[in-house]
Every structure is written in structure tokens, then in C-alpha cells.
Design an enzyme around this catalytic site. Structure first.
Site, PDB file in Angstrom:
ATOM      1  N   GLU A 142     -40.166 -20.051 -58.044  1.00 50.99           N
ATOM      2  CA  GLU A 142     -39.268 -19.073 -57.406  1.00 50.99           C
ATOM      3  C   GLU A 142     -39.968 -18.260 -56.324  1.00 50.99           C
ATOM      4  O   GLU A 142     -39.426 -17.254 -55.853  1.00 50.99           O
ATOM      5  CB  GLU A 142     -38.692 -18.131 -58.469  1.00 50.99           C
ATOM      6  CG  GLU A 142     -37.823 -18.852 -59.485  1.00 50.99           C
ATOM      7  CD  GLU A 142     -37.292 -17.933 -60.580  1.00 50.99           C
ATOM      8  OE1 GLU A 142     -37.603 -16.718 -60.566  1.00 50.99           O
ATOM      9  OE2 GLU A 142     -36.573 -18.434 -61.449  1.00 50.99           O
ATOM     10  N   GLN A 165     -42.849 -15.855 -68.594  1.00 49.51           N
ATOM     11  CA  GLN A 165     -42.287 -16.601 -67.455  1.00 49.51           C
ATOM     12  C   GLN A 165     -42.160 -15.771 -66.177  1.00 49.51           C
ATOM     13  O   GLN A 165     -42.431 -16.264 -65.083  1.00 49.51           O
ATOM     14  CB  GLN A 165     -40.917 -17.161 -67.846  1.00 49.51           C
ATOM     15  CG  GLN A 165     -40.251 -17.988 -66.767  1.00 49.51           C
ATOM     16  CD  GLN A 165     -38.910 -18.543 -67.218  1.00 49.51           C
ATOM     17  OE1 GLN A 165     -38.867 -19.486 -67.993  1.00 49.51           O
ATOM     18  NE2 GLN A 165     -37.823 -17.962 -66.744  1.00 49.51           N
ATOM     19  N   GLU A 166     -41.704 -14.504 -66.329  1.00 48.34           N
ATOM     20  CA  GLU A 166     -41.463 -13.701 -65.119  1.00 48.34           C
ATOM     21  C   GLU A 166     -41.833 -12.233 -65.339  1.00 48.34           C
ATOM     22  O   GLU A 166     -41.426 -11.649 -66.342  1.00 48.34           O
ATOM     23  CB  GLU A 166     -39.965 -13.746 -64.730  1.00 48.34           C
ATOM     24  CG  GLU A 166     -39.472 -15.127 -64.402  1.00 48.34           C
ATOM     25  CD  GLU A 166     -37.938 -15.235 -64.360  1.00 48.34           C
ATOM     26  OE1 GLU A 166     -37.268 -14.218 -64.098  1.00 48.34           O
ATOM     27  OE2 GLU A 166     -37.441 -16.342 -64.604  1.00 48.34           O
ATOM     28  N   LYS A 212     -30.637 -10.787 -60.284  1.00 49.40           N
ATOM     29  CA  LYS A 212     -32.003 -11.326 -60.331  1.00 49.40           C
ATOM     30  C   LYS A 212     -32.004 -12.557 -59.446  1.00 49.40           C
ATOM     31  O   LYS A 212     -31.410 -13.574 -59.793  1.00 49.40           O
ATOM     32  CB  LYS A 212     -32.360 -11.684 -61.778  1.00 49.40           C
ATOM     33  CG  LYS A 212     -33.786 -12.187 -61.941  1.00 49.40           C
ATOM     34  CD  LYS A 212     -34.145 -12.443 -63.394  1.00 49.40           C
ATOM     35  CE  LYS A 212     -33.841 -13.840 -63.825  1.00 49.40           C
ATOM     36  NZ  LYS A 212     -34.620 -14.311 -64.990  1.00 49.40           N
ATOM     37  N   HIS A 271     -42.218 -22.271 -65.135  1.00 49.36           N
ATOM     38  CA  HIS A 271     -42.066 -22.239 -63.677  1.00 49.36           C
ATOM     39  C   HIS A 271     -43.366 -22.485 -62.918  1.00 49.36           C
ATOM     40  O   HIS A 271     -43.356 -22.600 -61.698  1.00 49.36           O
ATOM     41  CB  HIS A 271     -41.461 -20.904 -63.219  1.00 49.36           C
ATOM     42  CG  HIS A 271     -40.049 -20.715 -63.678  1.00 49.36           C
ATOM     43  ND1 HIS A 271     -39.360 -19.531 -63.537  1.00 49.36           N
ATOM     44  CD2 HIS A 271     -39.185 -21.567 -64.271  1.00 49.36           C
ATOM     45  CE1 HIS A 271     -38.142 -19.670 -64.031  1.00 49.36           C
ATOM     46  NE2 HIS A 271     -38.014 -20.893 -64.492  1.00 49.36           N
ATOM     47  N   ASP A 307     -30.389 -14.157 -72.069  1.00 54.24           N
ATOM     48  CA  ASP A 307     -30.130 -15.247 -71.112  1.00 54.24           C
ATOM     49  C   ASP A 307     -29.858 -16.510 -71.931  1.00 54.24           C
ATOM     50  O   ASP A 307     -28.707 -16.875 -72.181  1.00 54.24           O
ATOM     51  CB  ASP A 307     -31.338 -15.398 -70.178  1.00 54.24           C
ATOM     52  CG  ASP A 307     -31.304 -16.650 -69.322  1.00 54.24           C
ATOM     53  OD1 ASP A 307     -30.255 -17.308 -69.256  1.00 54.24           O
ATOM     54  OD2 ASP A 307     -32.337 -17.001 -68.703  1.00 54.24           O
ATOM     55  N   LYS A 342     -25.301 -16.578 -65.370  1.00 50.81           N
ATOM     56  CA  LYS A 342     -25.626 -17.718 -64.506  1.00 50.81           C
ATOM     57  C   LYS A 342     -24.407 -18.621 -64.489  1.00 50.81           C
ATOM     58  O   LYS A 342     -24.128 -19.304 -65.493  1.00 50.81           O
ATOM     59  CB  LYS A 342     -26.815 -18.483 -65.089  1.00 50.81           C
ATOM     60  CG  LYS A 342     -28.167 -17.763 -65.023  1.00 50.81           C
ATOM     61  CD  LYS A 342     -29.187 -18.512 -65.862  1.00 50.81           C
ATOM     62  CE  LYS A 342     -30.623 -18.086 -65.600  1.00 50.81           C
ATOM     63  NZ  LYS A 342     -31.548 -18.638 -66.627  1.00 50.81           N
ATOM     64  N   GLU A 396     -35.995  -9.525 -70.731  1.00 52.43           N
ATOM     65  CA  GLU A 396     -35.048 -10.634 -70.934  1.00 52.43           C
ATOM     66  C   GLU A 396     -35.628 -11.643 -71.923  1.00 52.43           C
ATOM     67  O   GLU A 396     -36.835 -11.922 -71.898  1.00 52.43           O
ATOM     68  CB  GLU A 396     -34.824 -11.289 -69.563  1.00 52.43           C
ATOM     69  CG  GLU A 396     -33.869 -12.470 -69.562  1.00 52.43           C
ATOM     70  CD  GLU A 396     -33.768 -13.073 -68.148  1.00 52.43           C
ATOM     71  OE1 GLU A 396     -33.828 -12.318 -67.153  1.00 52.43           O
ATOM     72  OE2 GLU A 396     -33.662 -14.305 -68.040  1.00 52.43           O
ATOM     73  N   ASP A 435     -39.050 -11.444 -67.881  1.00 55.84           N
ATOM     74  CA  ASP A 435     -38.283 -12.485 -68.563  1.00 55.84           C
ATOM     75  C   ASP A 435     -39.298 -13.262 -69.388  1.00 55.84           C
ATOM     76  O   ASP A 435     -40.118 -14.005 -68.830  1.00 55.84           O
ATOM     77  CB  ASP A 435     -37.566 -13.404 -67.571  1.00 55.84           C
ATOM     78  CG  ASP A 435     -36.792 -14.501 -68.304  1.00 55.84           C
ATOM     79  OD1 ASP A 435     -36.797 -14.501 -69.558  1.00 55.84           O
ATOM     80  OD2 ASP A 435     -36.180 -15.351 -67.628  1.00 55.84           O
ATOM     81  N   SER A 469     -36.187 -23.706 -67.414  1.00 50.31           N
ATOM     82  CA  SER A 469     -36.250 -23.217 -68.801  1.00 50.31           C
ATOM     83  C   SER A 469     -34.816 -23.026 -69.278  1.00 50.31           C
ATOM     84  O   SER A 469     -34.347 -21.920 -69.495  1.00 50.31           O
ATOM     85  CB  SER A 469     -37.058 -21.917 -68.890  1.00 50.31           C
ATOM     86  OG  SER A 469     -36.395 -20.854 -68.267  1.00 50.31           O
ATOM     87  N   SER A 528     -27.562 -13.876 -61.988  1.00 51.22           N
ATOM     88  CA  SER A 528     -28.876 -14.515 -61.770  1.00 51.22           C
ATOM     89  C   SER A 528     -28.831 -15.862 -61.057  1.00 51.22           C
ATOM     90  O   SER A 528     -27.926 -16.664 -61.266  1.00 51.22           O
ATOM     91  CB  SER A 528     -29.548 -14.700 -63.135  1.00 51.22           C
ATOM     92  OG  SER A 528     -30.746 -15.443 -63.021  1.00 51.22           O
ATOM     93  N   HIS A 529     -29.867 -16.084 -60.286  1.00 54.07           N
ATOM     94  CA  HIS A 529     -30.187 -17.397 -59.719  1.00 54.07           C
ATOM     95  C   HIS A 529     -30.755 -18.310 -60.807  1.00 54.07           C
ATOM     96  O   HIS A 529     -30.914 -17.889 -61.956  1.00 54.07           O
ATOM     97  CB  HIS A 529     -31.215 -17.239 -58.588  1.00 54.07           C
ATOM     98  CG  HIS A 529     -32.564 -16.732 -59.046  1.00 54.07           C
ATOM     99  ND1 HIS A 529     -33.666 -16.685 -58.224  1.00 54.07           N
ATOM    100  CD2 HIS A 529     -33.005 -16.236 -60.245  1.00 54.07           C
ATOM    101  CE1 HIS A 529     -34.709 -16.207 -58.874  1.00 54.07           C
ATOM    102  NE2 HIS A 529     -34.326 -15.926 -60.105  1.00 54.07           N
ATOM    103  N   ARG A 530     -31.106 -19.541 -60.434  1.00 49.13           N
ATOM    104  CA  ARG A 530     -31.878 -20.443 -61.295  1.00 49.13           C
ATOM    105  C   ARG A 530     -33.220 -20.714 -60.615  1.00 49.13           C
ATOM    106  O   ARG A 530     -33.388 -20.431 -59.425  1.00 49.13           O
ATOM    107  CB  ARG A 530     -31.141 -21.780 -61.506  1.00 49.13           C
ATOM    108  CG  ARG A 530     -29.793 -21.686 -62.142  1.00 49.13           C
ATOM    109  CD  ARG A 530     -29.759 -20.951 -63.452  1.00 49.13           C
ATOM    110  NE  ARG A 530     -30.651 -21.399 -64.491  1.00 49.13           N
ATOM    111  CZ  ARG A 530     -30.304 -22.014 -65.623  1.00 49.13           C
ATOM    112  NH1 ARG A 530     -29.012 -22.291 -65.829  1.00 49.13           N
ATOM    113  NH2 ARG A 530     -31.191 -22.331 -66.553  1.00 49.13           N
ATOM    114  N   SER A 531     -34.139 -21.305 -61.348  1.00 49.68           N
ATOM    115  CA  SER A 531     -35.439 -21.581 -60.720  1.00 49.68           C
ATOM    116  C   SER A 531     -35.331 -22.652 -59.635  1.00 49.68           C
ATOM    117  O   SER A 531     -36.075 -22.631 -58.654  1.00 49.68           O
ATOM    118  CB  SER A 531     -36.477 -21.962 -61.772  1.00 49.68           C
ATOM    119  OG  SER A 531     -35.972 -22.954 -62.628  1.00 49.68           O
TER     120      SER A 531
END
Ligand SMILES: C=C(OP(=O)(O)O)C(=O)O
Ligand SMILES: [Mg+2]
Length: 401
Positions: free
Chosen positions: A196, A154-155, A379, A146, A303, A328, A276, A232, A42, A355-358
């Protein structure tokens, strides 16, 4: 001593099974660093450009490597990253690819730390850093881009805000994740997983709120510290710019005003710690209205709104759009740019969430970045090897601090 003598680039697999760029950096005195680029699903429309890995590697070999080998010191991160910008020559890394840039930037930082014999977080943050740990926000239920046939949002993120240590917080998030599978099983809901490692159940957002609240309350009671939760919403993915509405599958569309009211209602009903991207990535004003209404109760984080870009962050600061920013490194292409965004944020009371990515790899740089830059949140998932790589690194860093 830290003069870069060799940069090697290759394709490796990411957690979705897609190719991504990995970089090895070697220095004159034998220092070595290796890092790999993550990849989003995303992605924000204003992110630096990720090129197909083969193209990113070929272009970086032609344009960037000659400006690094024998020219730049790995210990001097600003010079490494300036060389990457100069080699690329655009403002969004569309020539060498943000994937090549970020892999080289992170590998050079690791090589610099290796020569010093210091942990990466200390090389990045300096000797007085390393004793502040981020609260890990752990993705426990999700859908959107995701996972298919799951929640619109999404999260859903477990947020152990009262945990006495990062290690306790990490284990608490894993317990919330496990508890959710029990609750879903009890409700007869099949449990699949998204990109994730979060549960991706075929339920509506309303039911997901109930399930996550039940799980966080239960584990909070068991553990004896506060575990809140957050979201998120990745709302840019839901936004239909022509119609000016947010589309929810199986529910009526929401206008911008209705979206703001909905988020306010959910923040109040569930006492959420974090939201987010609740609104479209270009709507700084709507973000500002929401922050005005609930910014004293929760973190409103940008984000896709900011894409780790200091110019966009400055616009958000000027308008009061949020009180938090997601960081990111691959959205902007270098560690220098990511640290500049964290620092601009912290000077202006904006809390950073590294943050990580997916799509991820075993790379642990973001765990060190969060500690080195004293970011208050990270995250990086809850379970799955590419997520636990970062979480376990945080446990190790905390043990050594
Ligand atoms: C981690 C995220 O997802 P992606 O990497 O797909 O952008 C996010 O949106 O915060
Ligand atoms: Mg996001």
C-alpha cells in the site's frame, strides 16, 4: 432515462500487477459509469468470493448482464444490487464473483450520478449530505501479509484526529510518512515499501511503535493539531486456531488473554486512537472483552470480524464486540450492502471506517461513499497513485462542498 442499456466487463491491472474486473455501465440517455474491483491479501474467511477475473467476467456476462440491460435503472441502486444478487443466487457471490458484482454495482452508481449531473457522493447520500468529511487513517509502516521481512503487525496508521479539514489531514499523513523515512534512515534501517506504499522496514513491532510515535508527535507539533496513531493488527493472520495462540515472529506466542492484555497496554502507553482486528475473526467474545476494557479510550474496529456483513455486525452489536466497523464494498459485493452496514452501525453507535484494499486501482468510489454515507473515517493509504487517487478526490470534494 437511467435505464441501463449496456454493461461491458474487461480485465485491467491492479496495483500489484494482477488482473482485476472493470465494468462500464451505459444508460439510455447516454449516462456513463466505470469502476474496478479492488482485491485483498489478508482476506477474511467470511468475505464474499472473489473469482479469477476471467471466470467472474464470463459468469457475470451469462448471468447478470441480461438481468441488467434494458431491465434496471442505474439511478435505482437498490434494484441494481438486487438484480446482482438474484443473478448470482448464492449468499456470497460465488457464482458471478464479488469482483464482478462490486465493479458493476459501483459503475452503475456512477452512471446514475452522471445522468443526474450530480457528484457521486450526492447521488449516494442525497442532497443533505456532502458536508461531513472522514478523518483519513494513513498506513505509514507495515508488514504482515503486505510485505516480507517487516513488522508482524500489518499496519501502523497515522490518525490526524485534530485536523481542521480533510485536506490538512491528508497532507499531514503524507508528512508523517516522509518523516518516518528520515527517522529510519537515521537509525540505519533500509526503507522498502509494502503493497500500500507504507514503509516496510525490517524492524520489530516494538521499534515500529517508537518510530511511528516519534513521527506523529513531531508532525503534530509542527502542524499544531493532534495526530495520534493506530493499528491494523490483522490478527486472524497470526492466529493458530489449533493451538489457540497468536504467533509473533521473533517473539513468544501470545494466548488470547495475553493478546488482549498486550493491546490494552499499547493503547494506554501510546494513547492510540484506533485498533483494527486485534483478535481472531471468529472471536466475538474476546473482541467484547477488549472493547469493555478500552472502548472508551480508542476505536476497536472489526474488519475480518464483520466483513461488511450486517448479520455479523448485528452479532457484534449484540455482544458489544466493538465500537467500529471497517467497510469494504468488495467484501460484501454491492454498494447497497455496504451502505446498509454503515447505517446499521451508525444507529447503534458503531463508527464506520470506509476502506480500500491492499490491491487497488485508480477507482475513487470509496471517497464518495465515505462522504455520501457520512462515515467518520476512511482508510485509504497515504502515498502511491492508487491511494492518492482517493485522497485527491476527497480534497476536490471538500473544495466543492
Ligand atoms: C486493507 C486491508 O488489507 P487487505 O486488503 O489485504 O485485506 C486490511 O486488512 O484492512
Ligand atoms: Mg484490516
Amino acid at each position: 432515462m437511467t435505464l441501463i442499456t449496456n454493461v461491458t466487463l474487461r480485465r485491467v491491472l491492479d496495483s500489484r500487477g494482477n488482473p482485476t474486473v472493470e465494468a462500464d455501465v451505459t444508460t439510455e440517455s447516454g449516462g456513463f459509469g466505470r469502476a474496478a474491483a479492488p482485491s485483498g491479501a489478508s482476506t477474511g474467511e467470511h468475505e464474499a468470493i472473489e473469482l479469477p477475473p476471467s471466470e467472474a467476467i464470463a459468469n457475470a456476462r451469462d448471468l447478470a448482464v441480461p438481468r441488467l440491460e434494458g431491465e434496471v435503472y442505474a439511478g435505482d441502486q437498490r434494484s441494481v444490487d438486487a438484480a446482482l444478487h438474484a443473478a448470482d443466487g448464492t449468499d456470497n457471490f460465488s457464482e458471478i464473483g464479488a469482483n464482478s458484482a462490486v465493479a458493476i454495482s459501483m459503475a452503475a452508481a456512477k452512471a446514475g450520478a452522471d445522468v443526474l449531473g450530480a457528484p457521486l457522493y450526492q447521488h449516494l447520500g442525497g442532497t443533505f449530505r456532502g458536508d461531513q468529511f472522514p478523518t483519513p487513517l494513513g498506513n505509514v509502516v507495515g508488514g504482515g501479509e503486505h510485505a516480507e521481512e517487516a513488522t508482524n503487525i500489518q499496519e501502523f496508521l497515522s490518525a490526524p484526529v485534530g485536523a481542521p479539514s480533510v485536506t490538512e489531514a491528508i497532507f499531514a499523513n503524507a508528512e508523517v510518512h516522509a518523516e518516518i523515512s528520515e527517522i529510519l534512515e537515521g537509525r540505519g534501517v533500509p526503507v522498502n515499501k509494502g503493497d500500500e506504499g507504507a514503509w516496510a522496514p525490517p524492524i520489530g513491532d516494538d521499534e515500529a511503535f517508537e518510530v511511528v510515535a516519534e513521527a506523529t508527535d513531531r508532525i503534530s507539533d509542527e502542524r499544531g493539531f493532534e495526530i495520534s496513531f493506530g493499528l491494523d493488527m490483522a490478527a486472524a493472520e497470526m492466529y493458530d486456531a489449533e493451538e489457540g495462540v497468536y504467533e509473533y515472529e521473533g517473539e513468544p506466542d501470545r494466548t488470547t488473554q495475553e493478546q488482549i492484555d498486550y493491546v490494552v497496554e499499547m493503547v494506554e502507553e501510546y494513547d492510540m486512537a484506533y485498533v483494527e482486528d486485534p483478535l481472531d475473526e471468529n472471536d466475538f467474545e474476546a473482541f467484547a472483552e477488549l472493547t469493555e476494557r478500552v472502548g472508551d479510550q480508542t476505536l476497536i474496529c472489526g474488519d475480518d470480524l464483520y466483513v461488511t456483513n450486517v448479520e455479523r455486525l448485528q452479532e457484534g452489536i449484540d455482544l458489544g464486540s466493538s465500537n467500529s466497523i471497517l467497510i469494504k464494498p468488495n467484501q460484501i459485493g454491492t454498494l447497497t450492502d455496504a451502505v446498509d452496514a454503515i447505517e446499521l452501525g451508525s444507529k447503534n453507535g458503531i463508527q464506520s471506517v470506509v476502506s480500500h484494499r491492499s490491491g487497488e486501482t485508480e477507482d475513487t468510489t470509496i471517497a464518495h461513499l465515505a462522504v455520501g454515507a457520512a462515515a467518520p473515517y476512511i482508510k485509504t493509504g497515504t502515498v502511491a497513485g492508487e491511494r492518492t487517487a482517493k485522497l485527491n478526490e476527497l480534497i476536490r470534494i471538500e473544495e466543492n462542498a
